[in-house]
Scaffold this active site. Structure first.
Site, PDB file in Angstrom:
ATOM      1  N   LYS A  56       0.850  -1.200   0.000  1.00 30.97           N
ATOM      2  CA  LYS A  56       0.000   0.000   0.000  1.00 30.97           C
ATOM      3  C   LYS A  56       0.881   1.243   0.000  1.00 30.97           C
ATOM      4  CE  LYS A  56      -2.124   2.790   2.670  1.00 30.97           C
ATOM      5  NZ  LYS A  56      -2.040   3.899   1.697  1.00 30.97           N
ATOM      6  N   GLU A 110       8.853   1.574  11.278  1.00 27.92           N
ATOM      7  CA  GLU A 110       9.906   2.576  11.032  1.00 27.92           C
ATOM      8  C   GLU A 110       9.227   3.929  11.087  1.00 27.92           C
ATOM      9  OE1 GLU A 110      13.010   1.924  10.729  1.00 27.92           O
ATOM     10  OE2 GLU A 110      12.934  -0.240  10.442  1.00 27.92           O
ATOM     11  N   CYS A 119      13.012  11.018   7.285  1.00 30.43           N
ATOM     12  CA  CYS A 119      12.884  10.555   8.677  1.00 30.43           C
ATOM     13  C   CYS A 119      14.195  10.783   9.413  1.00 30.43           C
ATOM     14  CB  CYS A 119      12.504   9.094   8.701  1.00 30.43           C
ATOM     15  SG  CYS A 119      13.535   8.101   7.646  1.00 30.43           S
ATOM     16  N   GLU A 136       8.778  16.241  15.441  1.00 28.43           N
ATOM     17  CA  GLU A 136       9.214  16.152  14.047  1.00 28.43           C
ATOM     18  C   GLU A 136       8.433  17.162  13.198  1.00 28.43           C
ATOM     19  OE1 GLU A 136       7.995  12.695  11.705  1.00 28.43           O
ATOM     20  OE2 GLU A 136      10.085  12.466  11.104  1.00 28.43           O
TER      21      GLU A 136
END
Ligand code: NAD
Length: 493
Positions: A173, A248, A282, A383
């Protein structure tokens, strides 16, 4: 351009569609089919049958290797087109997609075809005179791979190459924002001749189809890369039927720059480590800590060079920074900067939408530097996922470790110093899954990658990443004709 889902070896159009937008121009470049429950059901049935009935898991390692190498070659044969498509869909500068994302995607398939499959060979262990064990390393079964929008093809290939090499069947996906190169990959896989149902690609909104996809008992594992928020959701889904998963997730990584560095190398590397892919990485080094003696010089050089970064349309080879993925992401970035200023941070570079008329329809944003950032402020701990970096000071190595570890994430860190003993000692104290010393951003197919703390768990790449997609069965065989040890104890013989 492929715009349909790929299920059981066929491309499938659906009624519900989603517009795909080029973030450089704001223009719609494709209309892509979206999966509903009906397509999820088809994909689940198809992947399950392809695993249970074979032949994919039963193929010899050499047969699987051949197929996987064909996929690698297919990516290389279509490299220019894939790079263009990735750039149009993500706003990632064409130089990055051409020289990094696409060739690295092919390399990962090539590497997984040539390495680690030997770990699937059974191991025999003698445990007593009469008994031995055969440890069987087998594929997990049906795995669902969920991928974010920041490295659509590359992260897909990291997951897919390992999962296929291990003998799994797959439901992929992609992010519904960036499905184009993944759908193109489906075509490459189809042309490589993989049996029907081994790879299925369903594009769709995670919020709508994620639940059905991840909870279903026909799925043996979910491998997820994405935000912390959605990662927690995936944990809940996976807990419903006790499912293996790897996560992750996000990061708030730190670069620690010591007095003794080659200033220019450190500044240039730190610039790349936050502004590559517009900071939407990331492992973006969104917090830079510089040792006191060189702080002023480092900051001046960094800001001067940040101001010179060439913002531009992503399909221009001269462009260093393209647009953010969409307007929502840009608004999020702006809100973080506003909040940081309200919490006492000082803006010394960027912080604005560029005025260049050529860029006015895209989602561009200037490279932004904040200083004097409070360790308790939002921008220090959360973040942003955009081109925003904070640059603070530190005095010595103990403080550097405390600062690097002072957030909930634990994905990556960089240490810049000529003192390799100090750097390696410091690396031991850093609570992150990957620490780069005097380099940034190098991922190697032979090395595992994955975060600690709220950056998730499990690995991608390397032997360990490959083994995530396998499970270990212990078959114990006792050849003695006499009563067995446990029975003896039980009856007290
Ligand atoms: P996201 O979490 O919003 O989406 C990731 C994927 O999950 C997409 O395919 C999305 O459609 C899907 N999804 C969303 N809701 C879902 C649900 N309820 N169930 C199932 N699937 C669902 O992340 P994003 O915005 O696409 O990507 C940015 C995030 O990804 C950042 O936080 C970044 O740090 C992280 N990321 C981590 C790594 C890593 O290796 N640690 C790598 C790249 C990106």
């Amino acid at each position: 351009m492929i715009t349909d889902l790929f299920i059981n070896g066929e491309f499938k159009s659906t009624k519900e569609k989603q517009n795909i937008v080029n973030p450089s121009t704001g223009k719609v470049i494709a209309e892509v089919s979206l999966a509903s429950s009906a397509e999820v059901e088809l994909a689940l049935a198809s992947a399950r049958e392809a695993f249970d009935q074979g032949p994919w898991p039963q193929f010899s390692l050499l047969q699987r290797k051949d197929f996987i190498l064909k996929i690698a070659q297919g990516i290389l044969d279509n490299a220019a087109e894939l790079a263009q498509l990735e750039t149009q869909n993500t706003g990632k500068p064409i130089k990055e997609t051409t020289f990094m994302d696409i060739p690295s995607s092919a390399k990962t398939f090539e590497f997984m075809a040539n390495n680690f499959m030997s770990y699937l060979v059974n191991e025999e262990i003698e445990v007593s005179e009469d008994a031995k064990s055969r440890l069987i390393r087998e594929p997990m079964g049906v795995v669902v791979l969920i991928v974010p929008w920041n490295y659509p093809l590359l992260i897909t290939c990291w997951k897919l190459a390992s999962a296929l090499a291990a003998g799994n069947t797959v439901i992929l996906k992609p992010s519904s924002i960036t499905p184009l190169t993944t759908l193109e990959l489906a075509k490459i896989i189809h042309q490589a001749g993989l049996p029907d149902g081994v790879v299925n690609v369903i594009n769709g909104s995670g919020a709508k189809i994620g639940d059905e996809l991840c909870v279903d008992k026909r799925v043996d594992m979910v491998s997820f890369t994405g935000s912390n928020e959605v990662g927690k959701q995936i944990m809940q889904y996976s807990s419903r039927n006790v499912k293996k998963m790897t996560l992750e997730l996000g990061g708030k990584s730190a670069s620690l720059v010591f007095n003794d560095v080659e200033l220019e190398v450190a500044v240039n590397s730190c610039l790349a480590s936050i502004f590559l892919n517009q900071g939407q990485m990331c492992t973006a080094m969104s917090r830079i800590f510089v040792q006191e003696d060189i702080y002023d010089e480092f900051l001046a050089d960094f800001v001067e060079k940040a101001k010179r970064i060439r913002l531009g349309l992503a399909d221009n080879f001269e462009t260093q920074m393209g647009p953010l993925i969409n307007d929502a992401q840009r608004k999020k970035v702006i809100a973080y900067i506003d909040k940081a200023k309200a919490e006492g941070a000082k803006l010394v570079c960027g912080g604005r939408i560029p005025e260049n008329p050529e860029l006015k329809n895209g989602y561009f944003f200037e490279p932004t530097v904040l200083i004097d950032v409070n360790v308790h402020s939002h921008i220090f701990r959360e973040e942003v996922f955009g081109p925003v970096v904070l640059i603070n000071k530190f005095s010595g190595s103990d403080e550097a470790a405390i600062l690097a570890n002072s957030v909930d994430f634990g994905l990556a860190a960089c240490i810049w110093s000529k003192d390799l003993f100090l750097a390696q000692e410091l690396a031991k104290k850093i609570n992150a899954g990957i620490v780069w010393i005097n380099t940034y951003g190098m991922f190697y197919n032979q090395l595992p990658y994955g975060g600690f703390k709220q950056s998730g768990f499990g690995k991608e790449l390397g032997k360990e990443g490959f083994l995530e997609y396998t499970r270990l069965k212990n078959v114990i065989l006792d050849q003695s004709s006499e009563a067995k040890p446990l029975v003896n104890y039980w009856y007290g013989f």
